[in-house]
Design a protein around this motif. Sequence first.
Motif, PDB file in Angstrom:
ATOM      1  N   CYS A   1       0.849  -1.193   0.000  1.00 40.20           N
ATOM      2  CA  CYS A   1       0.000   0.000   0.000  1.00 40.20           C
ATOM      3  C   CYS A   1       0.884   1.243   0.000  1.00 40.20           C
ATOM      4  O   CYS A   1       1.656   1.445   0.934  1.00 40.20           O
ATOM      5  CB  CYS A   1      -0.910   0.029   1.224  1.00 40.20           C
ATOM      6  SG  CYS A   1      -1.771   1.616   1.404  1.00 40.20           S
TER       7      CYS A   1
ATOM      8  N   ASN B   1       0.129   4.208   0.467  1.00 39.22           N
ATOM      9  CA  ASN B   1      -0.308   5.233   1.421  1.00 39.22           C
ATOM     10  C   ASN B   1       0.273   5.005   2.807  1.00 39.22           C
ATOM     11  O   ASN B   1       0.890   5.884   3.394  1.00 39.22           O
ATOM     12  CB  ASN B   1      -1.837   5.239   1.457  1.00 39.22           C
ATOM     13  CG  ASN B   1      -2.368   6.482   2.142  1.00 39.22           C
ATOM     14  OD1 ASN B   1      -1.735   7.542   2.089  1.00 39.22           O
ATOM     15  ND2 ASN B   1      -3.499   6.351   2.805  1.00 39.22           N
ATOM     16  N   CYS B   2       0.104   3.770   3.343  1.00 43.52           N
ATOM     17  CA  CYS B   2       0.569   3.512   4.700  1.00 43.52           C
ATOM     18  C   CYS B   2       1.732   2.513   4.763  1.00 43.52           C
ATOM     19  O   CYS B   2       2.320   2.316   5.814  1.00 43.52           O
ATOM     20  CB  CYS B   2      -0.591   3.024   5.569  1.00 43.52           C
ATOM     21  SG  CYS B   2      -1.257   1.453   5.010  1.00 43.52           S
TER      22      CYS B   2
ATOM     23  N   THR C   1       1.763  -0.782   4.437  1.00 41.06           N
ATOM     24  CA  THR C   1       1.537  -2.167   4.858  1.00 41.06           C
ATOM     25  C   THR C   1       1.424  -3.077   3.643  1.00 41.06           C
ATOM     26  O   THR C   1       1.190  -2.631   2.524  1.00 41.06           O
ATOM     27  CB  THR C   1       0.240  -2.309   5.681  1.00 41.06           C
ATOM     28  OG1 THR C   1      -0.811  -1.639   4.992  1.00 41.06           O
ATOM     29  CG2 THR C   1       0.410  -1.765   7.072  1.00 41.06           C
TER      30      THR C   1
ATOM     31  N   CYS D   1      -7.278  -0.803   1.107  1.00 43.82           N
ATOM     32  CA  CYS D   1      -6.451  -0.907   2.308  1.00 43.82           C
ATOM     33  C   CYS D   1      -7.252  -0.383   3.501  1.00 43.82           C
ATOM     34  O   CYS D   1      -8.161   0.428   3.347  1.00 43.82           O
ATOM     35  CB  CYS D   1      -5.169  -0.100   2.133  1.00 43.82           C
ATOM     36  SG  CYS D   1      -4.074  -0.203   3.556  1.00 43.82           S
TER      37      CYS D   1
ATOM     38  N   CYS E   1      -6.340   1.649   5.601  1.00 48.82           N
ATOM     39  CA  CYS E   1      -6.116   3.083   5.816  1.00 48.82           C
ATOM     40  C   CYS E   1      -7.045   3.936   4.966  1.00 48.82           C
ATOM     41  O   CYS E   1      -7.022   5.169   5.053  1.00 48.82           O
ATOM     42  CB  CYS E   1      -4.666   3.445   5.541  1.00 48.82           C
ATOM     43  SG  CYS E   1      -4.243   3.380   3.801  1.00 48.82           S
TER      44      CYS E   1
ATOM     45  N   TYR F   1      -7.153   3.767   1.546  1.00 50.76           N
ATOM     46  CA  TYR F   1      -6.679   3.845   0.160  1.00 50.76           C
ATOM     47  C   TYR F   1      -7.408   2.831  -0.708  1.00 50.76           C
ATOM     48  O   TYR F   1      -7.644   1.691  -0.306  1.00 50.76           O
ATOM     49  CB  TYR F   1      -5.172   3.592   0.146  1.00 50.76           C
ATOM     50  CG  TYR F   1      -4.572   3.416  -1.231  1.00 50.76           C
ATOM     51  CD1 TYR F   1      -4.137   4.524  -1.971  1.00 50.76           C
ATOM     52  CD2 TYR F   1      -4.411   2.150  -1.784  1.00 50.76           C
ATOM     53  CE1 TYR F   1      -3.568   4.354  -3.217  1.00 50.76           C
ATOM     54  CE2 TYR F   1      -3.851   1.979  -3.032  1.00 50.76           C
ATOM     55  CZ  TYR F   1      -3.437   3.087  -3.741  1.00 50.76           C
ATOM     56  OH  TYR F   1      -2.890   2.914  -4.978  1.00 50.76           O
TER      57      TYR F   1
HETATM   58 ZN    ZN Z   1      -2.800   1.582   3.387  1.00 48.19          ZN
END
Ligand code: ZN
Length: 418
Positions: free
Chosen positions: A360, A362-363, A365, A379, A381, A383
């Motif tokens: 991901c 964005n975060c 993971t 995701c 988060c 996303y």
């Molecule tokens: Zn994420």
Amino acid sequence: MNCVVPYSIIHLMLNMTEEQRLEKNNRIREKGKETREKRKSQLCRVYRVKIDFSHLNEAQKEHLKMLFVEAKWLYNDALTFMKDHDISEYDTKVVTVQGLDKDHKPITHDLQYISSQMRQSVISGIKSSLKSLSSLKKNDRKVGGLRYKSDYMSINLQQHQVTYRLYDEKHVGLQGFSKPLKIRGANQFWNITGIELANAKLLSLPDGYYLAITTYQSKGGEKKKYKPEIGIDMGIKTTITTSDGRKFKVLIGESERLKKCQRSIARREKGSSNRYRARKFMRRSYQKLGNKKRDAANKIAHELLEHEIVYMQDENLKGWHEGLFGKIVQHSVLGLVKTKLMNCERVIILPKYVPTTKYCPNCGTLKKDIKLSDRVYKCECGYKEDRDIHAARNMILLSKRATCGTQGSNAFGEERLR
Ligand SMILES: [Zn+2]
């Protein structure tokens, strides 16, 4: 037309002094060395032009057809000769050759159309095949011998201006033909300044006669302006997806006619002329399918290579064949596109273990449970992105991160995957 050469001249021609002979060989060798040196800095391209069959008269059509028939006769005759002689002793100036008719009875063929240089190219073709066979043998590979041919498909025309000559964009002269033949497709290279023509191959393909011309041109000096970098994801199913959201279709369907044709061949009696015709038709259809595939692949690869850097992952196409998607991949041009891309130095290939689908951006993971059927990457988060576009974008991101070295030796986050 016969012309009488005085005996004294023949005598002179045959009896070059040893000194003259050596000098001549030396000249040829020097010239070859010079050319090879020059070729190193040049770009080699093969262009194919089609001979316009509809503009030929009956005599020319017959001539073209017979060139390949006689080349086949000569080839087969030379193979017979090789059974108890060395191929280098074969006389390429023969006027008649031995063959078999369709009932396998011996028959004598007259050679009328094939020119001297074409004859030599048939024999040197055999020699080079023997050479590569013996080198394979040396590497402990199982090899058979050369086989008799039922079709001769390609005649080498060794020298431009001698065996063939391009008069202009529309006309080519072939050794042995009194008039030039009309061609199509020379506009591909005709206007390139400083282009040099080398040898050519006269091809007899299912859909007509072609000339494949080897050319040399200087490597382009001016810098091309590229579009920004791009990541591409090769989907198993149908498409190539780019990081800027474009999707290319890569499936080329087999025509209904072709399928019908395959079935009809199976029904025809072996050796019948109907079966022969059906097979000829099928070969033409297959060539058309191949042309379509090549054309599609060229267009896609060209468009992708407009970008300065292309990131892609080394997907296992072969594995797909064996698995569930075999039928689809067989008629996909994905493999062709991939080969074209891999030959370009502006393409960066990410190793297989890079988690382009799982990561991901964005975060950071790694999502572990992604199934092939999940078309959207989501995701926790928040996303959310189309699965293929997501993967394509990650290729740029992860590849850059790797080259910057922010993650050390585990540049591609291999550790986090486990
Ligand atoms: Zn994420």
